[in-house]
Design a protein around this motif. Structure first.
Motif, PDB file in Angstrom:
ATOM      1  N   LEU A 231      17.600  -5.461  10.323  1.00 10.49           N
ATOM      2  CA  LEU A 231      16.198  -5.749  10.607  1.00 10.49           C
ATOM      3  C   LEU A 231      15.304  -5.116   9.551  1.00 10.49           C
ATOM      4  O   LEU A 231      15.601  -4.025   9.042  1.00 10.49           O
ATOM      5  N   HIS A 232      14.204  -5.792   9.218  1.00 12.52           N
ATOM      6  CA  HIS A 232      13.183  -5.262   8.324  1.00 12.52           C
ATOM      7  C   HIS A 232      12.019  -4.758   9.170  1.00 12.52           C
ATOM      8  O   HIS A 232      11.406  -5.536   9.918  1.00 12.52           O
ATOM      9  N   LEU A 233      11.713  -3.480   9.045  1.00 17.05           N
ATOM     10  CA  LEU A 233      10.642  -2.877   9.838  1.00 17.05           C
ATOM     11  C   LEU A 233       9.567  -2.324   8.908  1.00 17.05           C
ATOM     12  O   LEU A 233       9.761  -1.280   8.267  1.00 17.05           O
ATOM     13  N   PRO A 234       8.408  -3.003   8.769  1.00 21.78           N
ATOM     14  CA  PRO A 234       7.325  -2.483   7.928  1.00 21.78           C
ATOM     15  C   PRO A 234       6.864  -1.119   8.442  1.00 21.78           C
ATOM     16  O   PRO A 234       6.817  -0.890   9.656  1.00 21.78           O
ATOM     17  N   THR A 235       6.539  -0.226   7.526  1.00 12.59           N
ATOM     18  CA  THR A 235       6.105   1.115   7.916  1.00 12.59           C
ATOM     19  C   THR A 235       4.673   1.432   7.480  1.00 12.59           C
ATOM     20  O   THR A 235       4.004   2.248   8.113  1.00 12.59           O
ATOM     21  N   CYS A 236       4.226   0.838   6.380  1.00 13.28           N
ATOM     22  CA  CYS A 236       2.870   1.061   5.900  1.00 13.28           C
ATOM     23  C   CYS A 236       2.591   0.058   4.782  1.00 13.28           C
ATOM     24  O   CYS A 236       3.461  -0.735   4.419  1.00 13.28           O
ATOM     25  N   LEU A 237       1.389   0.110   4.249  1.00 12.26           N
ATOM     26  CA  LEU A 237       1.008  -0.713   3.104  1.00 12.26           C
ATOM     27  C   LEU A 237       0.769   0.194   1.908  1.00 12.26           C
ATOM     28  O   LEU A 237       0.260   1.316   2.053  1.00 12.26           O
ATOM     29  N   GLY A 238       1.132  -0.286   0.738  1.00  7.86           N
ATOM     30  CA  GLY A 238       0.873   0.474  -0.476  1.00  7.86           C
ATOM     31  C   GLY A 238       0.375  -0.434  -1.578  1.00  7.86           C
ATOM     32  O   GLY A 238       0.482  -1.661  -1.490  1.00  7.86           O
ATOM     33  N   ALA A 239      -0.186   0.161  -2.608  1.00  5.61           N
ATOM     34  CA  ALA A 239      -0.672  -0.583  -3.757  1.00  5.61           C
ATOM     35  C   ALA A 239       0.093  -0.150  -4.997  1.00  5.61           C
ATOM     36  O   ALA A 239       0.431   1.025  -5.153  1.00  5.61           O
TER      37      ALA A 239
END
Length: 371
Positions: A116-124
C-alpha cells in the motif's frame, strides 16, 4: 606455517572488506539479508526498521523521536538511502516499511504484491543556486529551467534568464548543474515536472527515479546535493525545500501554469495539493507537478510510506499501523516547523481508510475500529 598465516590474513582481509558502517550506494542496509526473518528483542522491545527517501528524513526522524517518547518499548530505525533503495528493500522484505517520493510503477508492484502507498505529507522540490551577489528569488520560466538542465542554456547571463530578471546583474559564468546520483524520488518529482513543461525533455531524458543526465555533477542524497552546490560556485541543482531552508541556500521562483512567478513555501505547496484529494485514485498514487492554481508552486509532490497490507508478524504489524495512525493525527502538527506541508484533511481520511485494511497473519484488522 607460512601457508596457515597466509590463510588467516586472507580471512581477516575478507572480513574487513565485508564490513559496512552505513547505508550502501545500492540501497542495501548493513547486514540485511533478503527475506530474513526478523529477530525478536530479548527485553520485550518491538523493533521496526524502515528505509528509503531522503526527502522526508528530517520529518520522519522527528516523528520517530516523539512516538518513541510515548511508546518506550518501540524502537524504530529509519535510514535515508533514497527512494530507489526504499522500494528495493521493502520488495525484498529486508525492512518493515519503505519510503518513497516516487510511487512504485506497475512493474515494481507486480514484484511486491500487496503493498500500500500511504501519503504522509507534501513537500516541494526547489531549484537552489550558488551565485555570488544574487539573493533568493531569481525568476525562471519552465522552458529556461528545462534548457539549463538540457545543457542548452550554458551561461547565467543568457537572455532567457536575464530578460525575466532585468534588475539583477547576472555574471558571465558557465552554469554548473548538480543532480542526484542515486535512485531518488526527489529526482522523479523534478523530472516529472520537466517532462510536463518541456516536450524536448520528455522525449529526451524523460522521467524516472534515475535518468541519463545530459551533463552536470552528481551527488548522493539531498544532503549530498546541498553540499555540492554550496561548494561549487555558479552551480544550480534541485533539493527538497527543508534542506534548502536548513542550509540557508538561495532558491528560484518559478513561473507556474497560471503564468505567475511563485516562490516555494508551505503555502504554495499546500496550494498545489489542494485539489489532489478530489482527483486522487483509489491506490493514492499520483503526481501533482505543474498544478493548476494561481498560487500553486509547480514542483510539489506527496511522499509515501510503503507497507504490506498483510503483516507477517502481529506485534510489529500493530506497532507499524499505530505509528502511521499517530502520524496522521498528532504527527501532522510537526510538519510546518520542518518546512513540509501537512496533508489536506481529505487525504488524511483516505490514508486512515487504508490503515483500516491492514491485517495480521490471522487475517484480522491490526487497528481497533473507531466506534
Amino acid at each position: 606455517m607460512a601457508r596457515i598465516l597466509l590463510t588467516l590474513a586472507m580471512f581477516l582481509l575478507a572480513a574487513g572488506c565485508g564490513r559496512s558502517d552505513g547505508p550502501q550506494e545500492t540501497g542495501s542496509l548493513p547486514g540485511s539479508k533478503p527475506n530474513a526473518a526478523p529477530q525478536p528483542a530479548a527485553d520485550g522491545e518491538v523493533p521496526l526498521t524502515g528505509a528509503g527517501a531522503t526527502f522526508p528524513y528530517p520529518l520522519y526522524t522527528k516523528w520517530i523521536s516523539e512516538f518513541q517518547k510515548a511508546n518506550s518499548k518501540v524502537k524504530i530505525n529509519y535510514q535515508s538511502i533514497g527512494s530507489g533503495g526504499g522500494i528495493r528493500q521493502i520488495t525484498e522484505r529486508t525492512v518493515d516499511f519503505g519510503a518513497t517520493d516516487a510511487p512504485m510503477t506497475e512493474e515494481q508492484l507486480a514484484k511486491a504484491a500487496g503493498i500500500l502507498h500511504l501519503p504522509t505529507c507534501l513537500g516541494a522540490v526547489v531549484l537552489t543556486y550558488n551565485l555570488e551577489g544574487v539573493p533568493s528569488g531569481l525568476k525562471l520560466t519552465p522552458d529556461a529551467a528545462a534548457q539549463i538542465f538540457l545543457g542548452k542554456i550554458k551561461k547565467w547571463n543568457d537572455q532567457a534568464i536575464q530578460q525575466e530578471n532585468p534588475d539583477v546583474k547576472l555574471p558571465d559564468k558557465e552554469i554548473a548543474t548538480v543532480h542526484r546520483s542515486d535512485g531518488s524520488g526527489t529526482t522523479k518529482i523534478f523530472v516529472d515536472y520537466l517532462s510536463a513543461v518541456s516536450p524536448e525533455w520528455k522525449s529526451g531524458p524523460g522521467t524516472g527515479t534515475s535518468v541519463n543526465w545530459p551533463g552536470g555533477l552528481g551527488a548522493k542524497g539531498n544532503d549530498g546535493v546541498s553540499a555540492l552546490i554550496t561548494s561549487t560556485p555558479a552551480s544550480i541543482g534541485y533539493i527538497e525545500l527543508a534542506y534548502a531552508m536548513q542550509n540557508k541556500l538561495t532558491f528560484a521562483s518559478l513561473k507556474n501554469k497560471s503564468g505567475k512567478f511563485v516562490a516555494p513555501s508551505l503555502e504554495s505547496t499546500t496550494a498545489a495539493g489542494a485539489g489532489a484529494a478530489a482527483n486522487m485514485p483509489d491506490d493514492l498514487r499520483m503526481s501533482i507537478v505543474d498544478a493548476e492554481g494561481e498560487d500553486a508552486y509547480p514542483i510539489a509532490g506527496f511522499t509515501y510510506l510503503l507497507v504490506y497490507q498483510e503483516q507477517k508478524e502481529l506485534a510489529k504489524g500493530k506497532v507499524l499501523a499505530n505509528f502511521v495512525k499517530w502520524a496522521m493525527q498528532d504527527g501532522q502538527k510537526f510538519t510546518n516547523d520542518l518546512h513540509y506541508a501537512p496533508l489536506p484533511t481529505a487525504v488524511v481520511e483516505k490514508v486512515n481508510k487504508k490503515l483500516a485494511t491492514l491485517v495480521g497473519p490471522d487475517g484480522k484488522p491490526l487497528l481497533t475500529p473507531t466506534p
